[in-house]
Design a protein around this motif. Sequence first.
Motif, PDB file in Angstrom:
ATOM      1  N   UNK A   2      -3.337   6.175  -3.528  1.00  0.00           N
ATOM      2  CA  UNK A   2      -2.611   6.334  -2.254  1.00  0.00           C
ATOM      3  C   UNK A   2      -2.386   7.822  -1.833  1.00  0.00           C
ATOM      4  N   UNK A   3      -2.612   8.230  -0.499  1.00  0.00           N
ATOM      5  CA  UNK A   3      -2.475   9.544  -0.341  1.00  0.00           C
ATOM      6  C   UNK A   3      -1.095   9.649   0.394  1.00  0.00           C
ATOM      7  N   UNK A   4      -0.013   9.013  -0.058  1.00  0.00           N
ATOM      8  CA  UNK A   4       1.178   8.760   0.518  1.00  0.00           C
ATOM      9  C   UNK A   4       1.957   9.971  -0.406  1.00  0.00           C
ATOM     10  N   UNK A   5       2.682  10.892   0.661  1.00  0.00           N
ATOM     11  CA  UNK A   5       3.331  11.966   0.108  1.00  0.00           C
ATOM     12  C   UNK A   5       4.486  11.460  -1.047  1.00  0.00           C
ATOM     13  N   UNK A   6       4.691  12.327  -2.245  1.00  0.00           N
ATOM     14  CA  UNK A   6       5.564  11.642  -3.140  1.00  0.00           C
ATOM     15  C   UNK A   6       6.859  12.588  -2.940  1.00  0.00           C
ATOM     16  N   UNK A   7       7.490  12.309  -1.757  1.00  0.00           N
ATOM     17  CA  UNK A   7       8.720  12.845  -1.399  1.00  0.00           C
ATOM     18  C   UNK A   7       9.659  11.483  -0.848  1.00  0.00           C
ATOM     19  N   UNK A   8      11.087  11.938  -1.070  1.00  0.00           N
ATOM     20  CA  UNK A   8      11.694  10.785  -0.450  1.00  0.00           C
ATOM     21  C   UNK A   8      11.663  10.804   1.115  1.00  0.00           C
ATOM     22  N   UNK A   9      12.189   9.490   1.429  1.00  0.00           N
ATOM     23  CA  UNK A   9      12.455   8.171   0.801  1.00  0.00           C
ATOM     24  C   UNK A   9      11.429   7.613   0.132  1.00  0.00           C
TER      25      UNK A   9
END
Length: 152
Positions: A2-9
């Motif tokens: 995934x290219x999802x950001x690895x930040x909360x939440x």
Amino acid sequence: MSNAPLVPPFTLETAKLKVKAGQDLWNTCDYNQVHKGYTADSIWRNRDKFIKGTEEIKAFLKDKWSTEKGYKLRKELFAFTDNKIAVQFWYEHHDESGQWWRSYGLEDWTFADNGLMRKRQMSCNDVKISESERWFKEGVDVNTVPISEKHW
């Protein structure tokens, strides 16, 4: 991947990716890079040591990897919430005498909004192992090693 950001939440997917990103970074044993994953005021409890800030983190890691030779780490997601992740881990290393060790433990991480870790608590136990008992031998992908209770 995934290219999802690895930040909360965190979601299940991003929490798993964050754990593996941390694992991969620590496996470089490059304290000059690893310490950049933490906030300037990050606090740690690592066994019996209490550490604050990236300069202390950097010094701790430099010392750790100067004595823990052949270091190989595996981390797995244990639980997560919006800005917290718990991991279980196993790592192996040998000391200067050539004695191999396996460390088993749990970590509790809390993240700032920008994805940098602002708190890390680690508890761990060490077990002497022989060369033949090693899981994470040279050339082995740590993510492919089957780990179950029978190995403890």
